[in-house]
Design a protein around this motif. Structure first.
Motif, PDB file in Angstrom:
ATOM      1  N   ILE A   1       0.870  -1.167   0.000  1.00 31.97           N
ATOM      2  CA  ILE A   1       0.000   0.000   0.000  1.00 31.97           C
ATOM      3  C   ILE A   1       0.904   1.212   0.000  1.00 31.97           C
ATOM      4  N   ASP A   2       0.702   2.060  -0.993  1.00 33.96           N
ATOM      5  CA  ASP A   2       1.681   3.106  -1.211  1.00 33.96           C
ATOM      6  C   ASP A   2       1.002   4.467  -1.343  1.00 33.96           C
ATOM      7  N   GLY A   3       1.068   5.242  -0.293  1.00 35.97           N
ATOM      8  CA  GLY A   3       0.581   6.623  -0.329  1.00 35.97           C
ATOM      9  C   GLY A   3      -0.899   6.781  -0.592  1.00 35.97           C
ATOM     10  N   VAL A   4      -1.699   5.827  -0.122  1.00 40.11           N
ATOM     11  CA  VAL A   4      -3.128   5.878  -0.422  1.00 40.11           C
ATOM     12  C   VAL A   4      -3.809   7.015   0.340  1.00 40.11           C
ATOM     13  N   THR A   5      -4.508   7.839  -0.395  1.00 38.69           N
ATOM     14  CA  THR A   5      -5.212   8.972   0.190  1.00 38.69           C
ATOM     15  C   THR A   5      -6.654   8.969  -0.309  1.00 38.69           C
TER      16      THR A   5
ATOM     17  N   ILE B   1      -1.437   6.714   3.312  1.00 39.62           N
ATOM     18  CA  ILE B   1      -1.168   5.460   4.015  1.00 39.62           C
ATOM     19  C   ILE B   1      -0.205   4.602   3.206  1.00 39.62           C
ATOM     20  N   SER B   2       0.869   4.164   3.839  1.00 40.15           N
ATOM     21  CA  SER B   2       1.802   3.255   3.173  1.00 40.15           C
ATOM     22  C   SER B   2       2.243   2.170   4.139  1.00 40.15           C
TER      23      SER B   2
ATOM     24  N   LEU C   1     -14.067  -1.667  -2.546  1.00 40.04           N
ATOM     25  CA  LEU C   1     -15.501  -1.643  -2.263  1.00 40.04           C
ATOM     26  C   LEU C   1     -15.877  -0.341  -1.575  1.00 40.04           C
ATOM     27  N   LEU C   2     -15.243   0.740  -1.975  1.00 33.66           N
ATOM     28  CA  LEU C   2     -15.507   2.020  -1.334  1.00 33.66           C
ATOM     29  C   LEU C   2     -16.889   2.533  -1.717  1.00 33.66           C
ATOM     30  N   PRO C   3     -17.559   3.244  -0.822  1.00 32.97           N
ATOM     31  CA  PRO C   3     -18.863   3.800  -1.169  1.00 32.97           C
ATOM     32  C   PRO C   3     -18.743   4.874  -2.251  1.00 32.97           C
ATOM     33  N   GLN C   4     -19.906   5.220  -2.824  1.00 29.17           N
ATOM     34  CA  GLN C   4     -19.973   6.165  -3.940  1.00 29.17           C
ATOM     35  C   GLN C   4     -19.282   7.496  -3.656  1.00 29.17           C
ATOM     36  N   ASN C   5     -19.418   7.966  -2.432  1.00 29.56           N
ATOM     37  CA  ASN C   5     -18.924   9.319  -2.164  1.00 29.56           C
ATOM     38  C   ASN C   5     -17.437   9.364  -1.834  1.00 29.56           C
ATOM     39  N   ALA C   6     -16.761   8.224  -1.983  1.00 32.65           N
ATOM     40  CA  ALA C   6     -15.337   8.217  -1.715  1.00 32.65           C
ATOM     41  C   ALA C   6     -14.586   8.719  -2.934  1.00 32.65           C
ATOM     42  N   GLU C   7     -13.583   9.497  -2.687  1.00 29.75           N
ATOM     43  CA  GLU C   7     -12.815  10.053  -3.791  1.00 29.75           C
ATOM     44  C   GLU C   7     -11.363   9.617  -3.672  1.00 29.75           C
ATOM     45  N   TRP C   8     -10.894   8.978  -4.692  1.00 27.19           N
ATOM     46  CA  TRP C   8      -9.524   8.483  -4.705  1.00 27.19           C
ATOM     47  C   TRP C   8      -8.594   9.646  -5.023  1.00 27.19           C
ATOM     48  N   LYS C   9      -7.793  10.085  -4.092  1.00 26.00           N
ATOM     49  CA  LYS C   9      -6.933  11.230  -4.342  1.00 26.00           C
ATOM     50  C   LYS C   9      -5.615  10.797  -4.970  1.00 26.00           C
ATOM     51  N   LYS C  10      -4.938   9.881  -4.303  1.00 26.33           N
ATOM     52  CA  LYS C  10      -3.691   9.399  -4.898  1.00 26.33           C
ATOM     53  C   LYS C  10      -3.264   8.103  -4.247  1.00 26.33           C
ATOM     54  N   GLY C  11      -2.213   7.512  -4.751  1.00 31.58           N
ATOM     55  CA  GLY C  11      -1.668   6.302  -4.171  1.00 31.58           C
ATOM     56  C   GLY C  11      -1.873   5.087  -5.050  1.00 31.58           C
ATOM     57  N   ALA C  12      -1.313   3.968  -4.616  1.00 29.70           N
ATOM     58  CA  ALA C  12      -1.412   2.730  -5.380  1.00 29.70           C
ATOM     59  C   ALA C  12      -1.489   1.549  -4.416  1.00 29.70           C
TER      60      ALA C  12
ATOM     61  N   VAL D   1       1.041  -1.958  12.660  1.00 28.77           N
ATOM     62  CA  VAL D   1       0.886  -0.620  12.080  1.00 28.77           C
ATOM     63  C   VAL D   1      -0.067   0.140  12.992  1.00 28.77           C
ATOM     64  N   VAL D   2       0.346   1.289  13.493  1.00 29.74           N
ATOM     65  CA  VAL D   2      -0.516   2.065  14.382  1.00 29.74           C
ATOM     66  C   VAL D   2      -1.144   3.199  13.589  1.00 29.74           C
ATOM     67  N   MET D   3      -2.468   3.282  13.631  1.00 32.31           N
ATOM     68  CA  MET D   3      -3.172   4.329  12.889  1.00 32.31           C
ATOM     69  C   MET D   3      -3.877   5.291  13.825  1.00 32.31           C
ATOM     70  N   TYR D   4      -3.912   6.548  13.418  1.00 30.71           N
ATOM     71  CA  TYR D   4      -4.651   7.546  14.186  1.00 30.71           C
ATOM     72  C   TYR D   4      -5.284   8.534  13.214  1.00 30.71           C
ATOM     73  N   ALA D   5      -6.575   8.715  13.319  1.00 37.37           N
ATOM     74  CA  ALA D   5      -7.318   9.701  12.519  1.00 37.37           C
ATOM     75  C   ALA D   5      -6.948   9.673  11.036  1.00 37.37           C
ATOM     76  N   GLY D   6      -6.917   8.493  10.458  1.00 34.11           N
ATOM     77  CA  GLY D   6      -6.688   8.373   9.029  1.00 34.11           C
ATOM     78  C   GLY D   6      -5.231   8.358   8.602  1.00 34.11           C
ATOM     79  N   SER D   7      -4.326   8.390   9.560  1.00 30.19           N
ATOM     80  CA  SER D   7      -2.909   8.374   9.208  1.00 30.19           C
ATOM     81  C   SER D   7      -2.211   7.209   9.891  1.00 30.19           C
ATOM     82  N   VAL D   8      -1.171   6.707   9.254  1.00 31.13           N
ATOM     83  CA  VAL D   8      -0.286   5.786   9.952  1.00 31.13           C
ATOM     84  C   VAL D   8       0.689   6.651  10.739  1.00 31.13           C
ATOM     85  N   VAL D   9       0.838   6.400  12.028  1.00 31.65           N
ATOM     86  CA  VAL D   9       1.772   7.216  12.808  1.00 31.65           C
ATOM     87  C   VAL D   9       3.047   6.453  13.147  1.00 31.65           C
ATOM     88  N   GLU D  10       2.966   5.124  13.141  1.00 29.62           N
ATOM     89  CA  GLU D  10       4.147   4.343  13.489  1.00 29.62           C
ATOM     90  C   GLU D  10       3.968   2.923  12.985  1.00 29.62           C
TER      91      GLU D  10
END
Lengths: 307, 326
Positions: free
Chosen positions: B8-12, B28-29, B58-69, B226-235
């Motif tokens: 998972i590489d830079g998914v936003t 997220i990476s 399987l993201l819902p309709q209102n999800a917008e893929w910003k970037k990443g792979a 992988v520790v996540m907080y509020a949509g980000s990986v922190v550690e």
């Protein structure tokens, strides 16, 4: 002084016997935790004490008066002194009332309308650490932790003597769980509350309760001070429960008692000791019914208690 | 070293909501290697569920893929057609959900559901039935043949979760995603499921992405965290590094908060004051700044990037940058 004393309490729904004779007591200012897995009858017990579930036999003495089987009308005065915090924090709040309306509802029900309800609402919100402007919000606008706090405020509005809390931290994140337990601990000290807490989370029990009881299939199997039960548990089920809780330590040594099978159905209770179908130490003698052995406040229902 | 199974590489990802753009996943990476158990830990609202939907596309309709792979077995999942994805779901990637009662159909027998899930296979019905029996026995359900003729309500929660695991592993997937599989279970059943997953992992060798907010379970099962907080990986790092040498303040607080950690009776339990930030509002700097007790001036200005803080261990916190030559 004993505040609540329950003896030999029995509850059945039709042919299903849920509680098969539960006895315990809570002293004034004491916190008692009831621990057990799903279907062990914890919620039925707490609801029976609050007069919300039937109890066909036994005694529930609150300040020496039997409150088992009272009609709603006769129970009402006692509801000032015994309050209940429900398991589902949002589901137990009416979605059509504001937070202010919800936490002052007990005053209206008890006919205490002469008070300044707005001032009471603000006082209660402050007590549970919520901002005063929260009074205008509706339950759907609250987070899980906030809804819990509203539940606490509502339960403590009438300054009860006994608080019954059904899974007070279920569904809360760990960082918020601590806040709620700290709040309950503080309020207990401030208001001199007694509490009966139901939980299946052993990790929190240690930090809130003075004494605890372990339930299995509608019966207490062990009871004692929290320290005694944690450090010198005697019943194999208690031992299994204590060893089951995963520690946040990857190197933790696991001397685990893994129980065989699932809890038996209440419709097909095992004969003799009801835990013997899953007990790793069961012997022939366990085909008989074990007695409740009382020794220095650390009581156990087992023929071969562990040491 | 072979390429990771899942990269998972830079998914936003943003959700378009009435209140504006909700930034659900931010850059997220992480990787999941072949045969590895990776734990994702985080509290409500950290984006765990969005992450699963993203991997499964399987993201819902209102999800917008910003970037990443997202690369899975060398294939870019973003570029995959819906048909390609459908072929992969349940075969190469399977999921176990939190509530087993809701992932099984209540009016159809377990056996029928276990046969139906093999719809891609061309083998005859008897073979599929036999496979269902084998899988049930493998997850420790006695008397499998009789049990297959029963409906979900005739099983306990722990058994249903084992059935869900059996169904997820039926196709021998390369990746098993377990979304809080023990949260709805009692303690004694929880440890049984963990033990079962460990055994099956040894036997089948699939990779597991294990999502939980329960640190104890993560510590026991996972190799990397992988520790996540509020949509980000922190550690992220090995399980030992994360638990014994946490380098992000959020990870440290989270471990402190776990009451299983505190052996003696505490009058006051540690907490993390404050709440998760409103993800629809633009936030300059570190995502954890509002609740962090170790905040420095830089935290409010720019978002910390990852820096290595140990062997296979990285954290995104400015405090760690000071210890290193810039």
């Amino acid at each position: 002084m004993t505040l609540l004393s329950v003896s030999n309490l029995k509850t059945s729904y039709g042919k299903t016997t849920v509680l098969t004779g539960v006895s315990f007591h809570i002293d004034e200012g004491e916190t008692y935790a009831l621990v057990g897995e799903s279907g062990s009858g914890k919620t039925t017990l707490i609801r029976a004490i609050a007069g919300l579930a039937p109890a066909q036999d036994g005694l529930i003495l609150f300040q020496g008066k039997n409150i088992r089987g009272l009609s709603d009308r006769k129970m009402r005065p006692f509801r000032k002194d015994i309050s209940l915090m429900f398991q589902d924090p949002v589901g137990s709040l009416s979605p059509r009332l504001t937070v202010g309306g919800l936490i002052t509802e007990p005053y209206r029900i008890q006919g205490m309308n002469n008070r300044d309800l707005n001032a009471e609402a603000i006082r209660l919100l402050e007590m549970v650490g919520l901002p005063a402007d929260m009074a205008g919000r509706y339950p759907f606008q609250l987070s899980g932790g906030q809804a819990r706090r509203v539940g606490v405020a509502r339960a403590l509005a009438l300054e009860p003597k006994l608080l019954l809390a059904d899974e007070p931290t279920a569904g809360l994140d760990v960082s918020v769980q601590g806040e709620l337990l700290n709040l309950l601990n503080d309020l207990r000290d401030q208001l001199g509350l007694s509490m009966l807490i139901i939980t299946h989370n052993l990790n929190i029990v240690r930090h809130v309760s003075d004494r605890m009881g372990i339930m299995y299939l509608g019966q207490l199997v062990e009871e004692g001070t929290t320290e005694d039960v944690f450090h010198h548990s005697k019943h194999p089920y208690t031992r299994a429960l204590l060893s089951a809780s995963p520690k946040p330590d990857p190197h933790a040594k696991m001397d685990r008692i893994i129980l065989q099978g699932d809890p038996p159905s209440l419709l097909k209770r095992p004969s003799g000791c009801e835990f013997r179908s899953r007990c790793p130490f069961a012997k022939d003698i366990c085909k008989e019914k074990p007695e409740w052995n009382e020794t220095h406040g650390h009581n156990v229902r087992c023929f071969i208690p562990l040491s | 070293m072979t390429a990771p199974l899942l990269q998972i590489d830079g998914v936003t990802i943003d959700y378009n909501t009435k209140k504006g753009n909700l930034r659900a996943l931010r850059d997220i990476s992480f990787d999941v290697n072949k045969g590895e158990i990776v734990g994702i830990v985080g509290e409500s609202g950290c984006g765990k569920s969005t992450l699963i939907s993203t991997i499964l596309q399987l993201l819902p309709q209102n999800a917008e893929w910003k970037k990443g792979a997202i690369n899975f077995k060398g294939k870019n999942l973003i570029a995959c057609s819906e048909k390609e994805m459908r072929d992969m779901r349940g075969k190469d990637i399977s999921v176990i959900f939190q509530d087993p009662m809701q992932s099984l159909n209540p009016v159809i027998t377990i056996g029928r559901q276990m046969v139906d899930i093999q719809h891609r296979s061309t083998s005859p019905y008897v073979e599929k039935w036999q496979k269902a029996i084998d899988m049930l026995s493998m997850v420790g359900i006695a008397d499998a043949e009789t049990r297959l003729k029963q409906h979900p309500f005739e099983f306990s929660g722990g058994m249903l979760q084992r059935i869900a695991i059996a169904m997820a592993l039926m196709s021998r997937p390369d990746l098993l995603i377990a979304d809080e599989p023990t949260t709805a279970l009692d303690a004694t059943l929880e440890v049984e499921i963990i033990k079962r997953l460990k055994d099956l992992h040894k036997e089948m060798g699939c990779s597991i992405l294990f999502i939980s907010h329960h640190l104890g379970v993560i510590a026991e099962l996972c190799q990397r965290v992988v520790v996540m907080y509020a949509g980000s990986v922190v550690e992220f790092g090995s399980v030992d590094e994360i638990f014994f040498n946490p380098k992000h303040p959020y990870t440290r607080r989270l471990i402190e908060c776990d009451p299983g950690h505190i052996k003696e009776r505490a009058k006051r339990l540690p907490t993390i004051p404050g709440e998760i930030p409103d993800l629809t509002e633009a936030l300059e700097g570190c995502i954890f700044q509002e609740r962090c007790s170790e905040i420095i001036a830089k935290c409010k200005i720019s978002t910390p990037h990852f820096v290595s803080v140990g062997q296979n261990h990285q954290a995104a916190c400015w405090l760690n940058h000071n210890q290193e030559p810039e």
